[in-house]
Design an enzyme around this catalytic site. Structure first.
Site, PDB file in Angstrom:
ATOM      1  N   ARG A   8      40.198 -70.478 -47.075  1.00 45.49           N
ATOM      2  CA  ARG A   8      39.516 -69.217 -46.793  1.00 45.49           C
ATOM      3  C   ARG A   8      38.035 -69.382 -47.137  1.00 45.49           C
ATOM      4  NH1 ARG A   8      39.482 -63.191 -49.384  1.00 45.49           N
ATOM      5  NH2 ARG A   8      38.460 -62.217 -47.585  1.00 45.49           N
ATOM      6  N   HIS A   9      37.170 -68.874 -46.267  1.00 42.30           N
ATOM      7  CA  HIS A   9      35.719 -68.990 -46.460  1.00 42.30           C
ATOM      8  C   HIS A   9      35.281 -68.443 -47.806  1.00 42.30           C
ATOM      9  CE1 HIS A   9      35.164 -64.660 -45.966  1.00 42.30           C
ATOM     10  NE2 HIS A   9      36.048 -64.728 -44.979  1.00 42.30           N
ATOM     11  N   ASN A  15      32.731 -58.902 -48.907  1.00 39.68           N
ATOM     12  CA  ASN A  15      33.885 -59.172 -49.767  1.00 39.68           C
ATOM     13  C   ASN A  15      33.657 -58.583 -51.158  1.00 39.68           C
ATOM     14  OD1 ASN A  15      34.192 -62.492 -48.400  1.00 39.68           O
ATOM     15  ND2 ASN A  15      35.493 -60.735 -47.922  1.00 39.68           N
ATOM     16  N   GLN A  21      35.626 -56.822 -43.018  1.00 45.02           N
ATOM     17  CA  GLN A  21      34.721 -57.576 -42.145  1.00 45.02           C
ATOM     18  C   GLN A  21      35.292 -57.744 -40.751  1.00 45.02           C
ATOM     19  OE1 GLN A  21      32.302 -60.569 -44.974  1.00 45.02           O
ATOM     20  NE2 GLN A  21      34.495 -60.876 -45.018  1.00 45.02           N
ATOM     21  N   ARG A  62      30.259 -67.103 -41.776  1.00 45.77           N
ATOM     22  CA  ARG A  62      30.752 -67.294 -43.138  1.00 45.77           C
ATOM     23  C   ARG A  62      31.717 -68.471 -43.240  1.00 45.77           C
ATOM     24  NH1 ARG A  62      32.783 -62.457 -41.017  1.00 45.77           N
ATOM     25  NH2 ARG A  62      35.034 -62.110 -41.071  1.00 45.77           N
ATOM     26  N   GLU A  87      38.528 -64.211 -37.629  1.00 49.47           N
ATOM     27  CA  GLU A  87      39.311 -63.217 -38.342  1.00 49.47           C
ATOM     28  C   GLU A  87      39.896 -62.198 -37.374  1.00 49.47           C
ATOM     29  OE1 GLU A  87      41.258 -62.337 -40.442  1.00 49.47           O
ATOM     30  OE2 GLU A  87      40.159 -61.839 -42.270  1.00 49.47           O
ATOM     31  N   HIS A 153      39.904 -67.509 -42.130  1.00 46.09           N
ATOM     32  CA  HIS A 153      39.772 -66.169 -42.697  1.00 46.09           C
ATOM     33  C   HIS A 153      41.103 -65.677 -43.259  1.00 46.09           C
ATOM     34  CE1 HIS A 153      35.853 -65.861 -40.599  1.00 46.09           C
ATOM     35  NE2 HIS A 153      36.469 -66.598 -39.694  1.00 46.09           N
TER      36      HIS A 153
END
Length: 201
Positions: A8-9, A15, A21, A62, A87, A153
């Site tokens: 995951r970024h 966040n 997002q 991201r 995402e 994501h």
């Protein structure tokens, strides 16, 4: 044998402020960049230098920047970025805080959000994207089998985890942390989960 690790970024300001997002393109913050570097260092420590390593990502900034930082630590290039690794789109919920979301739609897991991508569609897209990345990675390293790292994501990784574990993991309410790693063994067309935070080995 091919291993596939989904990352995951790193963290973004959205966040940090618990804003949704989705497909909105929000950049990493300084914490997120540090998290990406930590992932790179952890991968470097456990890497077998005799096995080719392929790195890919979502095309949202991201995830792409997270991958670029990891690649810099590892001394490799990012193979490519994929729109299919984006995402889940959350429609009208994007930009809302989790508190605003709950006030408007109630339970996260049963809410019907106008304009949001349906979960079965997220899963179908995610699994199709995994298969494409695996094909591209294997073609890039043939005849040797690669190790593959994909930066994506939370919701997309959740969909892959649930697909691979017949819906057992992650449980409702479990949040996938920024920078978390989830590793699968690729067996033909099947993904078998072998390591994920909070999942018994």
């Amino acid at each position: 044998m091919t291993t596939l690790t989904l990352v995951r970024h790193g963290e973004t300001d959205w966040n940090l402020n618990r804003r949704i997002q989705g497909s909105t393109d929000i950049p990493l913050n300084s914490t997120g960049r540090a998290q990406a570097r930590e992932v790179g260092l952890a991968l470097a420590e456990q890497r077998d230098p005799t096995v080719p390593l392929i790195l890919a990502s979502s095309d949202l900034s991201r995830a792409r920047e997270t991958a670029e930082i990891i690649a810099d630590v590892l001394g490799i290039e990012v193979l490519r970025s994929y729109a299919t690794l984006r995402e889940r789109s959350y429609g009208e919920a994007e930009g809302m805080t989790d508190t605003e979301f709950l006030a408007r739609w109630g339970s996260w897991h049963t809410a019907e959000i106008p304009g949001a991508e349906e979960w079965p569609d997220v899963t179908s897209r995610a699994i199709g994207a995994m298969r494409q990345v695996i094909r591209d990675a294997r073609a890039a390293t043939a005849p040797r089998a690669p190790e593959i790292v994909v930066v994506a994501h939370g919701a997309l990784i959740r969909a892959v985890l649930r697909h691979a574990t017949a819906g057992l993991h992650p449980e409702d309410g479990i949040r996938l942390a920024n920078g978390s790693r989830h590793t699968f063994l690729v067996e033909r067309e099947r993904l078998r989960l072998i390591a994920s935070p909070g999942v018994p080995a």
